[in-house]
Design a protein around this motif. Sequence first.
Motif, PDB file in Angstrom:
ATOM      1  N   ALA A  16       0.813  -1.219  -0.128  1.00 15.53           N
ATOM      2  CA  ALA A  16       0.110   0.161   0.135  1.00 15.53           C
ATOM      3  C   ALA A  16       0.855   1.289  -0.043  1.00 15.53           C
ATOM      4  CB  ALA A  16      -0.846   0.068   1.063  1.00 15.53           C
ATOM      5  N   PHE A  17       2.024   1.412   0.722  1.00 16.68           N
ATOM      6  CA  PHE A  17       2.801   2.421   0.732  1.00 16.68           C
ATOM      7  C   PHE A  17       3.617   2.564  -0.391  1.00 16.68           C
ATOM      8  CE2 PHE A  17       2.406   2.211   5.538  1.00 16.68           C
ATOM      9  CZ  PHE A  17       1.634   3.500   5.662  1.00 16.68           C
ATOM     10  N   LEU A  23       1.966   6.704  -6.583  1.00 16.25           N
ATOM     11  CA  LEU A  23       0.531   7.756  -7.088  1.00 16.25           C
ATOM     12  C   LEU A  23       0.985   9.111  -6.907  1.00 16.25           C
ATOM     13  CD1 LEU A  23      -2.384   5.659  -5.785  1.00 16.25           C
ATOM     14  CD2 LEU A  23      -1.699   6.298  -8.377  1.00 16.25           C
ATOM     15  N   ALA A  24       1.888   9.289  -5.758  1.00 10.24           N
ATOM     16  CA  ALA A  24       2.254  10.596  -5.577  1.00 10.24           C
ATOM     17  C   ALA A  24       2.935  11.250  -6.422  1.00 10.24           C
ATOM     18  CB  ALA A  24       2.841  10.473  -4.040  1.00 10.24           C
ATOM     19  N   TYR A  36      -4.529  18.393 -14.823  1.00  9.93           N
ATOM     20  CA  TYR A  36      -5.043  18.689 -13.399  1.00  9.93           C
ATOM     21  C   TYR A  36      -6.037  17.626 -12.914  1.00  9.93           C
ATOM     22  CZ  TYR A  36      -2.486  22.897 -14.248  1.00  9.93           C
ATOM     23  OH  TYR A  36      -1.607  23.889 -14.261  1.00  9.93           O
ATOM     24  N   GLY A  37      -6.939  17.122 -13.780  1.00 10.68           N
ATOM     25  CA  GLY A  37      -7.669  16.001 -13.514  1.00 10.68           C
ATOM     26  C   GLY A  37      -7.268  14.672 -13.144  1.00 10.68           C
ATOM     27  N   GLY A  38      -6.090  14.371 -13.715  1.00 11.18           N
ATOM     28  CA  GLY A  38      -5.351  13.298 -13.175  1.00 11.18           C
ATOM     29  C   GLY A  38      -4.461  13.398 -11.990  1.00 11.18           C
ATOM     30  N   ALA A  39      -4.153  14.822 -11.894  1.00  9.92           N
ATOM     31  CA  ALA A  39      -3.217  14.951 -10.511  1.00  9.92           C
ATOM     32  C   ALA A  39      -4.340  14.910  -9.379  1.00  9.92           C
ATOM     33  CB  ALA A  39      -2.710  16.276 -10.587  1.00  9.92           C
ATOM     34  N   ILE A  40      -5.534  15.295  -9.599  1.00  6.52           N
ATOM     35  CA  ILE A  40      -6.627  15.146  -8.595  1.00  6.52           C
ATOM     36  C   ILE A  40      -6.825  13.731  -8.211  1.00  6.52           C
ATOM     37  CG2 ILE A  40      -8.978  15.540  -7.787  1.00  6.52           C
ATOM     38  CD1 ILE A  40      -8.598  18.320  -9.412  1.00  6.52           C
ATOM     39  N   VAL A  41      -7.179  13.009  -9.292  1.00  2.66           N
ATOM     40  CA  VAL A  41      -7.263  11.534  -9.098  1.00  2.66           C
ATOM     41  C   VAL A  41      -6.229  10.734  -8.404  1.00  2.66           C
ATOM     42  CG1 VAL A  41      -8.000   9.336 -10.259  1.00  2.66           C
ATOM     43  CG2 VAL A  41      -9.109  11.511 -10.899  1.00  2.66           C
ATOM     44  N   GLY A  45      -6.054   8.872  -4.723  1.00  2.00           N
ATOM     45  CA  GLY A  45      -5.588   7.588  -4.660  1.00  2.00           C
ATOM     46  C   GLY A  45      -4.456   7.304  -3.743  1.00  2.00           C
ATOM     47  N   THR A  46      -3.477   8.309  -3.745  1.00  3.14           N
ATOM     48  CA  THR A  46      -2.349   8.432  -2.605  1.00  3.14           C
ATOM     49  C   THR A  46      -2.936   8.296  -1.382  1.00  3.14           C
ATOM     50  OG1 THR A  46      -0.988   9.484  -4.230  1.00  3.14           O
ATOM     51  CG2 THR A  46      -0.428   9.496  -1.990  1.00  3.14           C
TER      52      THR A  46
END
Length: 57
Positions: A16-17, A23-24, A36-41, A45-46
């Motif tokens: 998980a980490f 994801l980060a 920006y949409g991908g960054a928010i998603v 997820g992070t």
Amino acid sequence: MTHRITDRMTPAGLLAFGIAFGLAGLAAVNYATGVYGGAIVSSVGTVVATLFGVFSG
């Protein structure tokens, strides 16, 4: 005697980490390139993957 933190973590927690770290990085790349949409998603997820890692073990 010193113990590494990874010695006390479950495999699910380590996974998980690892996912949260990936994801980060993806969120940072998406934000830097203007997706920006991908960054928010990826950011959401992070958070989810980090919380799963914290509470799984």
